[in-house]
Scaffold this active site. Structure first.
Site, short mmCIF file in Angstrom:
data_model
loop_
_atom_site.label_atom_id
_atom_site.label_comp_id
_atom_site.label_asym_id
_atom_site.label_seq_id
_atom_site.Cartn_x
_atom_site.Cartn_y
_atom_site.Cartn_z
N ALA A 124 50.12 43.44 53.89
CA ALA A 124 50.33 44.13 52.62
C ALA A 124 51.70 43.80 52.05
O ALA A 124 52.67 43.63 52.79
CB ALA A 124 50.19 45.65 52.80
N ILE A 125 51.75 43.72 50.73
CA ILE A 125 52.99 43.44 49.99
C ILE A 125 53.17 44.53 48.93
O ILE A 125 52.19 45.01 48.36
CB ILE A 125 52.92 42.06 49.27
CG1 ILE A 125 52.59 40.95 50.26
CG2 ILE A 125 54.22 41.77 48.52
CD1 ILE A 125 53.69 40.61 51.21
N GLU A 157 39.91 39.67 58.90
CA GLU A 157 38.88 39.98 57.93
C GLU A 157 39.47 39.87 56.53
O GLU A 157 40.64 40.18 56.33
CB GLU A 157 38.32 41.40 58.12
CG GLU A 157 37.52 41.60 59.39
CD GLU A 157 38.38 42.04 60.55
OE1 GLU A 157 37.93 41.92 61.71
OE2 GLU A 157 39.52 42.50 60.31
N ASN A 162 37.63 38.55 47.41
CA ASN A 162 39.01 38.05 47.27
C ASN A 162 39.04 36.53 47.50
O ASN A 162 39.37 36.05 48.58
CB ASN A 162 39.93 38.77 48.25
CG ASN A 162 41.40 38.55 47.93
OD1 ASN A 162 41.77 37.60 47.24
ND2 ASN A 162 42.24 39.43 48.44
N TYR A 169 43.64 31.25 53.36
CA TYR A 169 43.33 31.19 54.78
C TYR A 169 42.68 29.86 55.16
O TYR A 169 43.00 29.27 56.20
CB TYR A 169 42.42 32.36 55.17
CG TYR A 169 43.08 33.71 54.98
CD1 TYR A 169 44.40 33.92 55.35
CD2 TYR A 169 42.37 34.79 54.44
CE1 TYR A 169 45.01 35.16 55.18
CE2 TYR A 169 42.97 36.03 54.26
CZ TYR A 169 44.29 36.21 54.63
OH TYR A 169 44.89 37.42 54.45
#
Length: 235
Positions: A124-125, A157, A162, A169
């Site tokens: 998370a950002i 996951e 998205n 990835y």
């Protein structure tokens, strides 16, 4: 967020003082999983949390310490101070010489190792720091950490909707191996991704080349990235 010159980004291991900040970043994530952050997890040898930080900008440095603390913890001054007169807080800050955090934690990635597998639990950002390539920087740090821990594969996951995250990835060698139905919500599945054996020379070569390209790309955006080997800080 407006891009500022001379911002420097760092990766380091999380320490106890980061727990509340990490929790606030997790709460700001648009999609939340069952992620529980605790000091105990920081001390668990099978888990590791890597944070990305930046130096305070010139504009931020002219603020008073309390403002910087509120910014770091994403607090709303009006909502969090309704029961305490502001002048009492000012006196308290003066007496104890309140100081803001040395660095500004703006994102994290949480990893857990089970035998030869390292699983990405959460990435998370902070919302206003997104689209600066920091998720990619954290992913690079996670892969480096997995290699350091002598793991064989890294799994995670990702939301089926998205596409940008999936592209990132796959750029680093992840392949789709399954689906978790309704993992994020009734209408949102999760794709299960995994790397090939990360100890193979060809994977390490992909990681090295991708990171070199990443550094070059951000030099052109006047954002300086500092990526020293990860070393634990005092907890």
């Amino acid at each position: 967020m407006r891009k500022q010159k001379n911002l420097r980004y760092f990766l380091r291991y999380a320490r106890k003082g980061d727990v509340k900040i990490i929790d606030s970043i997790n709460l700001s994530a648009s999609i939340q999983k069952n992620f529980v952050q605790s000091v105990k997890e920081l001390e668990d040898s099978s888990s590791v949390i890597i944070v990305v930080t930046r130096n305070w900008s010139r504009t931020e440095k002219i603020k008073n310490p309390r403002e910087l603390i509120n910014q770091a913890y994403q607090k709303d001054q009006n909502n969090n101070r309704s029961l305490v007169p502001k002048f009492i807080i000012k006196v308290f800050d003066f007496i104890i010489r309140t100081k803001p955090p040395i660095d500004y934690v703006i994102g994290f990635i949480s990893l857990r190792q089970v035998i030869e597998e390292v699983h990405v639990m959460m990435l998370a950002i902070k919302p206003d720091e997104r689209r600066n390539g920091l998720g990619e920087l954290l992913l690079i740090g996670a892969l480096q950490e997995a290699i350091k821990r002598k793991a064989r594969i890294v799994t995670l996951e990702v939301q089926s909707s998205n596409l940008s995250a999936q592209a990132l990835y796959k750029k680093y060698g992840f392949i789709e191996v399954g689906v978790r139905k309704n993992y994020y919500s009734k209408n949102e599945n999760a794709l299960i991704l995994t790397t090939p054996n990360i100890n193979l020379d060809n994977f390490k070569d992909i990681l090295f080349k991708s990171f070199e390209a990443y550094k070059f790309r951000f030099k052109r955006k006047t954002v300086e990235l500092v990526y020293p080997p990860l070393t634990p800080l005092n907890k």
